[in-house]
Structures are given as structure tokens and as C-alpha cells.
Enzyme design. Sequence first.
Site, mmCIF file in Angstrom:
data_model
loop_
_atom_site.group_PDB
_atom_site.id
_atom_site.type_symbol
_atom_site.label_atom_id
_atom_site.label_comp_id
_atom_site.label_asym_id
_atom_site.label_seq_id
_atom_site.Cartn_x
_atom_site.Cartn_y
_atom_site.Cartn_z
ATOM 1 N N TYR A 122 0.793 -1.220 0.000
ATOM 2 C CA TYR A 122 0.000 0.000 0.000
ATOM 3 C C TYR A 122 0.828 1.272 0.000
ATOM 4 O O TYR A 122 0.314 2.346 -0.295
ATOM 5 C CB TYR A 122 -0.939 0.021 1.211
ATOM 6 C CG TYR A 122 -2.253 -0.683 0.938
ATOM 7 C CD1 TYR A 122 -2.295 -2.062 0.825
ATOM 8 C CD2 TYR A 122 -3.432 0.023 0.783
ATOM 9 C CE1 TYR A 122 -3.488 -2.717 0.575
ATOM 10 C CE2 TYR A 122 -4.630 -0.623 0.525
ATOM 11 C CZ TYR A 122 -4.655 -1.989 0.420
ATOM 12 O OH TYR A 122 -5.841 -2.629 0.160
ATOM 13 N N LYS A 135 2.111 -15.733 3.582
ATOM 14 C CA LYS A 135 2.337 -16.561 2.397
ATOM 15 C C LYS A 135 3.830 -16.898 2.379
ATOM 16 O O LYS A 135 4.523 -16.712 1.371
ATOM 17 C CB LYS A 135 1.877 -15.785 1.146
ATOM 18 C CG LYS A 135 1.855 -16.562 -0.144
ATOM 19 C CD LYS A 135 0.856 -17.724 -0.190
ATOM 20 C CE LYS A 135 1.076 -18.537 -1.463
ATOM 21 N NZ LYS A 135 0.371 -19.833 -1.454
ATOM 22 N N ASP A 159 -3.970 -18.422 1.159
ATOM 23 C CA ASP A 159 -4.918 -19.159 0.305
ATOM 24 C C ASP A 159 -5.693 -20.180 1.149
ATOM 25 O O ASP A 159 -6.911 -20.318 1.037
ATOM 26 C CB ASP A 159 -4.205 -19.816 -0.890
ATOM 27 C CG ASP A 159 -2.913 -20.522 -0.520
ATOM 28 O OD1 ASP A 159 -2.471 -20.426 0.645
ATOM 29 O OD2 ASP A 159 -2.325 -21.185 -1.400
ATOM 30 N N ASP A 190 -7.031 -6.858 3.637
ATOM 31 C CA ASP A 190 -8.029 -6.203 2.788
ATOM 32 C C ASP A 190 -8.900 -7.256 2.103
ATOM 33 O O ASP A 190 -10.130 -7.188 2.131
ATOM 34 C CB ASP A 190 -7.323 -5.331 1.739
ATOM 35 C CG ASP A 190 -8.327 -4.655 0.817
ATOM 36 O OD1 ASP A 190 -9.338 -4.148 1.330
ATOM 37 O OD2 ASP A 190 -8.103 -4.653 -0.407
HETATM 38 C C1 IPM Z 1 -10.784 -0.948 2.619
HETATM 39 C C2 IPM Z 1 -10.809 -0.368 1.237
HETATM 40 C C3 IPM Z 1 -9.549 0.454 1.014
HETATM 41 C C4 IPM Z 1 -8.355 -0.467 1.166
HETATM 42 C C5 IPM Z 1 -9.528 1.216 -0.316
HETATM 43 C C6 IPM Z 1 -10.686 2.194 -0.400
HETATM 44 C C7 IPM Z 1 -8.230 1.929 -0.560
HETATM 45 O O1 IPM Z 1 -10.952 -1.377 0.296
HETATM 46 O O2 IPM Z 1 -10.756 -0.177 3.596
HETATM 47 O O3 IPM Z 1 -10.795 -2.173 2.753
HETATM 48 O O4 IPM Z 1 -7.955 -1.154 0.223
HETATM 49 O O5 IPM Z 1 -7.808 -0.530 2.255
HETATM 50 MN MN MN Z 2 -11.174 -3.371 1.136
#
Ligand code: IPM
Ligand code: MN
Length: 369
Positions: free
Chosen positions: A138, A190, A222, A246
Site C-alpha cells: 500500500y 504466504k 490461500d 483487505d
Molecule cells: C478498505 C478499502 C480500502 C483499502 C480502499 C478504499 C483503498 O478497500 O478499507 O478495505 O484497500 O484498504
Molecule cells: Mn477493502
Amino acid sequence: MSVLAKIAVIPGDGIGTEVVNQGVRVLECAGRLCGFTYTLKWFPFGAEHYLKTGEIFPVAAFDEIRTMDAILLGAIGDPRIETGLLERGVVGKLRWDLDLYVNLRPVVLYAPQLTPLKNKGPEDINFIIVRENTEDSYLGLGGFVKKGTPDEVAILESIYTRKGVERIIRYAYELCRKRNQKKKLTLCDKANAIPVHDLWRRVFREVGREYPDITQDMAYVDATAMWMVKNPEWFDVIVTTNMFGDILSDLGAMLQGGMGICASGNIHPGKVSMFEPIHGSAPKYAGKNSASPIAAILSVSMMLHYLSEKLGPPYAAGGDLVERSVAELFASGRIQDPSASSGINTDAIGDLVLEKMTAGRPASAGTPA
Ligand code: IPM
Ligand code: MN
């Protein structure tokens, strides 16, 4: 009452405003019934504001929010705007620049009819994902070479720092102890394909020595996805990387009835923290008064539990009351479906929660603590 929680509200885009409005009504009711106080300050950031002013998140507003206790956010994202610009500029900025390193995502089944899983009930689906929230892919470290040509190369680095990994793993062990349920912590990684995930495994074992009461478990991502569907009852607390957290939390959302139900907390213990539904801005439902506000309402409940750590028990009582009221509406079948096609309007769901909260109070309640 002298204790006043300072809360920033960022409704954001799409259905964000509609669901946050219901969250704020519920907050107001909880405050009145449980005797806590707060101030709200609304911030307009999101697509409309950006299109009007060119501003994403001005420094002065950010510095003000930094001094507050909590942030309630609706959703960010709009198809008219370059993908990711506002998501990174608002949600990402809050997570990174406020160092909100914990992303808590509970997976709780409130009523058997909500899950698509066969033969699984509320006793089987009750765990929490602790997602690392400041590192991994990220951070955007990388870029393009020869962009737009047949020889294009795209490179992205995944960053894991010893400090970052240790603090999230330690948080997860503590949470697991505090929950006092199965007392099992699963590290999801992983490591069989990504050798640097060995850092997570080493830290997991090392920190785990301080928690002999917690059973250590390790699973590849997975396999974790498979087990979440096949044997969700195996899980208690899952700690994982930003990216895996996520993905797994959307899967977790479906186990408990859909995106319309799932709340999250972006937390830096002891500092200003942000609470939001895990769903997005859902532009196709925007302005229709049809989206479920339950995820926003449960985000208010999480926020109140968080505030109680610093500001005292009335906030926790409010958080409990909100969650219990939502749980009862599902358990009794009054709300059958937490999605935009439930047939109950966004504000009508808010009404039901308020009604339940008020009805559920013992006669002596309502006196400020
Ligand atoms: C979440 C969302 C965000 C992320 C996006 C909006 C950047 O999907 O909070 O899960 O990927 O963290
Ligand atoms: Mn998300």
C-alpha cells in the site's frame, strides 16, 4: 459532565452521507441514554469538494483532526475521478499520516439466516481480523519504466519493518487475551512463496513467548480463505498483512451477511483513530435511500468502545447498547437482509435501531453517569 469526545465526521462520497447520517442519529441517542457527551465537526472532503475546489485534504483541516479523539468516515471513491486519487488522499492519508497501524475487522454472525454457509451458525462465525494498516504494497514504493510501450515494466515493493510487524502482532496477542474466547491467534501469511514473510513468522513466535496462554497457529493466505468458508469456527483472532487483510475482510463480510454489515476501526492506541464501514461509496445506490446503514452504525459502536478506553464507561455502555440493538433486530428477523435490496430504507433502518435502543433500556437508564 466534563468529558467531551471530539469527533470529526467525514461523510465522503456516494452512499457515505446517507449511512453516516444514520450513524450520527444513533450516536445522539446513545449519548442521551447512556450519559456521555461529544462534539461533532463535519468535514466535506470527497469527490464533490474536490471537483469544486481542487482540494483533497487541506493541511489545516488535517492538523485540526489530529487534535481530536475520533473520526467517523462514510466512504470515499467516485467514478468521475482518477482511480485511487481520493482513496489514497483521504483514507490512505488518515491511515498513514496518523499512523493508524491497526485495522480491526470483526466477523460476527448476528443471526443464522444471514450467512450463505451451509450448517454454520452464530456459534461458528465469531472472529476478528487484525489487519496491519500502514505498510506492505500500500505504500506505493515503485513505479513504471517505459510506460505505455510494449516493454513496460511495473515494479512495486512490499515493505515490512521489524517495528511495524512487531507492533501489530503484539496488539493481536493482547486483543486475543482480552477477548478471552478460544485464545487462539492465527498468523496469516504466504511464507511458502514470499520468503520475506519469514519476518512475520519469527516475530510471531518470539512475541508469542510472552503469551503462553495463547495458542499459536500459522496459515497461508490461500488456505485461510478456504478455511474461513469451510471451518470458520477454527478462528478467534487472525493477524495479517495489509493486503491480505483487505482481501480476507471482504470474504469475512460475506460470511456474516454482506458488506452492509461490516464495520472497522483504524486505530493507533491512545491516539485519534478512525472508524468506517468496510464497504465503498457504492455510486449506483447513492441518493436512493436504499443502502444499509448498519455498517456505519456498527462503526459508531466500535468508535464508542474505543473512546471508552480514554474517556470512561458511559461510552462503552453506548457502544454495547448500539451493538446489542442491531444484534436483536437481526436475531428477531425484524431486519432480514443487510443489503440495499432489503426493502427497508436507509433511514427506516436507522428508525428501527433507535426504537430498539430506546425500548431496550431499563427504566432507570437515561441518567447521565
Ligand atoms: C478498505 C478499502 C480500502 C483499502 C480502499 C478504499 C483503498 O478497500 O478499507 O478495505 O484497500 O484498504
Ligand atoms: Mn477493502
